[in-house]
Design a protein around this motif. Structure first.
Motif, mmCIF file in Angstrom:
data_model
loop_
_atom_site.group_PDB
_atom_site.id
_atom_site.type_symbol
_atom_site.label_atom_id
_atom_site.label_comp_id
_atom_site.label_asym_id
_atom_site.label_seq_id
_atom_site.Cartn_x
_atom_site.Cartn_y
_atom_site.Cartn_z
ATOM 1 N N TYR A 140 0.816 -1.214 0.000
ATOM 2 C CA TYR A 140 0.000 0.000 0.000
ATOM 3 C C TYR A 140 0.854 1.271 0.000
ATOM 4 O O TYR A 140 0.373 2.349 -0.361
ATOM 5 N N HIS A 141 2.123 1.181 0.400
ATOM 6 C CA HIS A 141 2.984 2.359 0.357
ATOM 7 C C HIS A 141 3.145 2.878 -1.078
ATOM 8 O O HIS A 141 3.442 4.048 -1.286
ATOM 9 N N LEU A 142 2.938 1.998 -2.075
ATOM 10 C CA LEU A 142 3.059 2.374 -3.474
ATOM 11 C C LEU A 142 1.718 2.744 -4.098
ATOM 12 O O LEU A 142 1.635 3.019 -5.292
ATOM 13 N N ALA A 143 0.664 2.758 -3.303
ATOM 14 C CA ALA A 143 -0.688 2.888 -3.843
ATOM 15 C C ALA A 143 -0.927 4.187 -4.594
ATOM 16 O O ALA A 143 -1.813 4.256 -5.452
ATOM 17 N N GLY A 144 -0.146 5.219 -4.310
ATOM 18 C CA GLY A 144 -0.346 6.482 -4.992
ATOM 19 C C GLY A 144 0.202 6.531 -6.404
ATOM 20 O O GLY A 144 -0.071 7.474 -7.155
ATOM 21 N N ILE A 145 0.969 5.513 -6.808
ATOM 22 C CA ILE A 145 1.561 5.500 -8.145
ATOM 23 C C ILE A 145 0.491 5.130 -9.169
ATOM 24 O O ILE A 145 -0.275 4.175 -8.977
ATOM 25 N N ALA A 146 0.437 5.869 -10.268
ATOM 26 C CA ALA A 146 -0.546 5.586 -11.318
ATOM 27 C C ALA A 146 -0.389 4.152 -11.815
ATOM 28 O O ALA A 146 0.715 3.688 -12.081
ATOM 29 N N GLY A 147 -1.502 3.460 -11.927
ATOM 30 C CA GLY A 147 -1.498 2.084 -12.396
ATOM 31 C C GLY A 147 -1.399 1.040 -11.309
ATOM 32 O O GLY A 147 -1.520 -0.162 -11.577
ATOM 33 N N PHE A 148 -1.213 1.462 -10.058
ATOM 34 C CA PHE A 148 -1.104 0.508 -8.955
ATOM 35 C C PHE A 148 -2.364 -0.345 -8.832
ATOM 36 O O PHE A 148 -2.293 -1.566 -8.688
ATOM 37 N N ASP A 149 -3.514 0.291 -8.917
ATOM 38 C CA ASP A 149 -4.774 -0.438 -8.761
ATOM 39 C C ASP A 149 -4.949 -1.496 -9.851
ATOM 40 O O ASP A 149 -5.449 -2.591 -9.583
ATOM 41 N N ASP A 150 -4.530 -1.187 -11.065
ATOM 42 C CA ASP A 150 -4.648 -2.153 -12.163
ATOM 43 C C ASP A 150 -3.747 -3.362 -11.939
ATOM 44 O O ASP A 150 -4.135 -4.497 -12.224
ATOM 45 N N VAL A 151 -2.551 -3.126 -11.416
ATOM 46 C CA VAL A 151 -1.644 -4.241 -11.132
ATOM 47 C C VAL A 151 -2.193 -5.087 -9.990
ATOM 48 O O VAL A 151 -2.178 -6.319 -10.041
ATOM 49 N N GLN A 152 -2.705 -4.429 -8.972
ATOM 50 C CA GLN A 152 -3.293 -5.154 -7.845
ATOM 51 C C GLN A 152 -4.481 -6.002 -8.281
ATOM 52 O O GLN A 152 -4.705 -7.099 -7.756
ATOM 53 N N ALA A 153 -5.218 -5.496 -9.250
ATOM 54 C CA ALA A 153 -6.411 -6.212 -9.732
ATOM 55 C C ALA A 153 -6.077 -7.272 -10.776
ATOM 56 O O ALA A 153 -6.975 -8.000 -11.217
ATOM 57 N N GLY A 154 -4.820 -7.367 -11.172
ATOM 58 C CA GLY A 154 -4.440 -8.345 -12.177
ATOM 59 C C GLY A 154 -4.718 -7.918 -13.601
ATOM 60 O O GLY A 154 -4.601 -8.712 -14.540
ATOM 61 N N LYS A 155 -5.056 -6.637 -13.791
ATOM 62 C CA LYS A 155 -5.347 -6.132 -15.135
ATOM 63 C C LYS A 155 -4.082 -5.721 -15.876
ATOM 64 O O LYS A 155 -4.107 -5.503 -17.089
ATOM 65 N N ALA A 156 -2.985 -5.553 -15.151
ATOM 66 C CA ALA A 156 -1.710 -5.160 -15.749
ATOM 67 C C ALA A 156 -0.585 -5.793 -14.934
ATOM 68 O O ALA A 156 -0.792 -6.205 -13.790
ATOM 69 N N THR A 157 0.586 -5.879 -15.522
ATOM 70 C CA THR A 157 1.732 -6.444 -14.819
ATOM 71 C C THR A 157 2.728 -5.377 -14.387
ATOM 72 O O THR A 157 3.622 -5.655 -13.590
ATOM 73 N N THR A 158 2.576 -4.171 -14.916
ATOM 74 C CA THR A 158 3.456 -3.067 -14.536
ATOM 75 C C THR A 158 2.632 -1.815 -14.294
ATOM 76 O O THR A 158 1.585 -1.619 -14.902
ATOM 77 N N MET A 159 3.119 -0.957 -13.428
ATOM 78 C CA MET A 159 2.423 0.291 -13.123
ATOM 79 C C MET A 159 2.699 1.311 -14.222
ATOM 80 O O MET A 159 3.860 1.571 -14.558
ATOM 81 N N SER A 160 1.649 1.890 -14.751
ATOM 82 C CA SER A 160 1.780 2.837 -15.867
ATOM 83 C C SER A 160 2.512 4.106 -15.459
ATOM 84 O O SER A 160 3.041 4.822 -16.323
ATOM 85 N N GLY A 161 2.570 4.391 -14.172
ATOM 86 C CA GLY A 161 3.193 5.620 -13.703
ATOM 87 C C GLY A 161 4.699 5.593 -13.610
ATOM 88 O O GLY A 161 5.318 6.599 -13.264
ATOM 89 N N LEU A 162 5.316 4.454 -13.901
ATOM 90 C CA LEU A 162 6.774 4.330 -13.776
ATOM 91 C C LEU A 162 7.427 4.303 -15.147
ATOM 92 O O LEU A 162 7.015 3.541 -16.032
ATOM 93 N N SER A 163 8.465 5.104 -15.323
ATOM 94 C CA SER A 163 9.207 5.097 -16.580
ATOM 95 C C SER A 163 10.651 5.501 -16.331
ATOM 96 O O SER A 163 10.974 6.127 -15.306
ATOM 97 N N ALA A 164 11.520 5.150 -17.284
ATOM 98 C CA ALA A 164 12.942 5.476 -17.204
ATOM 99 C C ALA A 164 13.345 6.201 -18.484
ATOM 100 O O ALA A 164 13.711 5.554 -19.477
ATOM 101 N N PRO A 165 13.286 7.528 -18.507
ATOM 102 C CA PRO A 165 13.693 8.278 -19.699
ATOM 103 C C PRO A 165 15.124 7.970 -20.134
ATOM 104 O O PRO A 165 15.444 8.018 -21.312
ATOM 105 N N ASP A 166 15.982 7.660 -19.175
ATOM 106 C CA ASP A 166 17.325 7.162 -19.479
ATOM 107 C C ASP A 166 17.759 6.297 -18.308
ATOM 108 O O ASP A 166 17.035 6.158 -17.323
ATOM 109 N N ALA A 167 18.935 5.712 -18.398
ATOM 110 C CA ALA A 167 19.370 4.711 -17.429
ATOM 111 C C ALA A 167 19.377 5.221 -15.997
ATOM 112 O O ALA A 167 19.105 4.458 -15.057
ATOM 113 N N ASN A 168 19.667 6.499 -15.816
ATOM 114 C CA ASN A 168 19.798 7.030 -14.468
ATOM 115 C C ASN A 168 18.725 8.061 -14.120
ATOM 116 O O ASN A 168 18.914 8.883 -13.223
ATOM 117 N N THR A 169 17.597 7.994 -14.815
ATOM 118 C CA THR A 169 16.467 8.880 -14.508
ATOM 119 C C THR A 169 15.213 8.046 -14.281
ATOM 120 O O THR A 169 14.836 7.236 -15.122
#
Length: 550
Positions: A140-169
């Motif tokens: 639940y500490h991650l619940a504020g991240i976009a897409g968390f609810d979809d992953v919890q519900a089994g509708k997605a395997t990754t949270m849509s709110g996470l991205s890596a514009p480059d290796a260290n960002t």
């Protein structure tokens, strides 16, 4: 964080460093350095009871956090006095609406298996936690991240709110504003993991996590026996000085007693103590400089089940509170070494502390307790379950509470002690009832970390069977309370957030969502004759990464 023997604590007054950097800005903080003024080498020994988990996907109480926090390093870390400082984050930016955070990650650091720590390793670790199949109690500490609810519900395997514009960002988009999000990343659940971690149910990794922290595992977790950590010489920040940490896993029925006996015998370098032994231990070890006595941010409560059973009515919960003579227990059981609590939030949070918010906590009032019990239908002869964890020094005060409540209200209190993991499972089970021994301290230094995990509806996480997997194990739910917390998170100014936190706490206290008992004073023994730089860290544990030989 639930504490096996105690809640998480901070030495001295907490300083809450919560200023968010405006969009386009960056941190000018520097990482901690100069750890340990003494010599390198040595083996530090201590005892704990069996952890729930040491893998960051589900590490949750003080025993498990001790291990996980030393195996992994995240974006930020809390100092012992409650500041939040960068660890692997070199900068942070937050959008004007509080919904997009961008973190720059220190390049060139590695996991202990040689794999690079980069933005993708953080995304991998966070998505691993969010999977519903992980059944993580701390997801639940991650619940504020976009897409968390979809992953919890089994509708997605990754949270849509996470991205890596480059290796260290690392870019994090939130589903709602949260100007304190970076503070939350100090929790071990936000740790990066290597590719070998696999699924959260990877038993090999669960038992011997490969991390990027100041220590690494030597062998695997020997359940109910031991865990051994050794210095990680490839650590990308300031290296630890200890060669080795030997952690003996003690019988949960008398763990604290065994810790104390081990310290006295010279086999442990750090120990808690049984409550009856506190005066003798202080008399012996304080003069030798081996006694640690700190007021902390931890709190002790009774956790009432609010949606089922005899304490469903808030008047019944108030009756219990008025029936307890806290002053007598502190004087008789704790020998004056604790202080009475009259709030949900600890006094260490000075900017939000509202003394005497809990009127029924100030002074025992048997007549009022009886009247409230009558109004709530809590009749004489009713059985109330009282669960607690064994081996951690709680037996004496639990018996005192039992006797006081039975005497005042004429009810039957069934006090049942179990190993800590079993107690947690009982709190979660469908149809739980009565009340439980409960302690909490901040996973990260903000009032949100008391109010949201313990009392927000979103932290119940009840499945189809009725089992609770979040930390709101009392099942307290009040939409007005939830709205106040959401508004606080969306408020950029600290003063405005604090005002909303105060309103939320008062609402929950009026509902008697928790029954405060006493504030937290943590007492420890430490081998300062052999080791230098020993102190308690933010997680109630010895600061292993900073300890050195004299």
């Amino acid at each position: 964080m639930r504490g096996a023997n105690s809640a998480k604590w901070v030495a001295g007054a907490i300083v809450i460093a919560l200023a968010a950097t405006a969009c386009g800005g960056s941190d000018d903080d520097s990482s901690s350095s100069g750890k340990g003024a003494g010599k390198a080498g040595g083996t530090f020994r201590l005892g704990i009871t069996e952890p729930v988990a040491i893998d960051p996907y589900n590490s949750q109480e003080s025993e498990g956090i001790l291990v996980t926090d030393n195996l992994f390093t995240g974006l930020y870390e809390p100092t012992a006095d409650g500041k939040v400082i960068p660890a692997l984050a070199t900068s942070k930016e937050v959008s004007a609406d509080g919904k997009t955070w961008t973190f720059k990650i220190k390049p060139g650091t590695k996991f202990s298996n040689g794999e690079a720590v980069d933005a993708e390793s953080f995304i991998r670790g966070w998505n691993r936690v969010a999977q519903k199949t992980a059944a993580s109690d701390v997801a639940y500490h991650l619940a504020g991240i976009a897409g968390f609810d979809d992953v919890q519900a089994g509708k997605a395997t990754t949270m849509s709110g996470l991205s890596a514009p480059d290796a260290n960002t690392l870019q994090v988009k939130l589903s709602a504003p949260d100007f304190e999000f970076y503070v939350k990343t100090t929790h071990t659940v936000f740790s990066p993991v290597p590719k070998v971690a696999g699924d959260a149910k990877n038993k090999t990794y669960n038992e011997a996590p490969i991390g990027n922290g100041p220590f690494k595992m030597q062998g695997s977790w020997q359940h109910n026996k031991s865990i051994t950590l050794v210095r990680n010489d490839s650590y990308g920040l300031t290296k630890a000085k200890l060669d080795e940490v030997k952690i003996e896993i003690l019988n949960s029925n008398n763990g604290v007693t065994l810790e104390y006996q081990g310290f006295e015998a010279g086999t442990f370098d750090w120990a808690r103590m049984p409550t009856p032994q506190l005066p003798a231990a202080k008399a012996k070890y304080d003069a030798q400089g081996e006694w640690i006595d700190e007021n902390t941010n931890g709190m002790n409560y009774l956790l009432p089940i609010t949606d089922n059973g005899p304490l469903k009515d808030k008047k019944a919960r108030e009756a219990i509170s008025y029936a307890i003579d806290r002053d007598a227990i502190i004087k008789g059981v704790f020998q004056g070494m604790q202080t009475k609590s009259t709030t949900i939030l600890p006094p260490a949070f000075t900017s939000v502390y509202q003394k005497d918010l809990c009127q029924s906590c100030i002074k025992s009032d048997p007549a009022k307790a009886k009247q409230l019990a009558k109004e709530a239908g809590l009749t004489p002869g009713t059985t109330i379950e009282l669960g607690y964890n064994t081996g951690a020094g709680h037996e004496e005060w639990i018996q005192a509470v039992k006797q006081q409540v039975e005497k005042v209200l004429g009810v039957k209190v069934k006090a049942t002690g179990k190993p800590f993991a079993e107690l947690l499972a009982d709190q979660q089970k469908p149809g739980a009832t009565g009340m439980y021994r409960f302690a909490w301290g901040a996973d990260y230094p903000t009032p949100d970390n008391f109010l949201y995990p313990l009392l927000d509806t979103a932290s119940i996480n009840k499945d189809a069977s009725g089992k609770v997997t979040g930390d709101n194990r009392g099942r307290y739910s009040n939409p007005a309370f939830d709205a106040l917390l959401a508004k606080a998170r969306a408020t950029e100014a600290e003063a405005g957030r604090n005002d909303l936190y105060k309103q939320a706490e008062k609402l929950a206290m009026d509902d008697m969502a928790l029954i405060p008992l006493w504030n937290r004073t943590q007492l420890r023994l430490a081998n300062t004759k052999k080791f230098a730089d020993i102190k308690m860290d933010f997680h109630e544990d010895p600061n292993l990464a900073e300890i050195s030989l004299k």
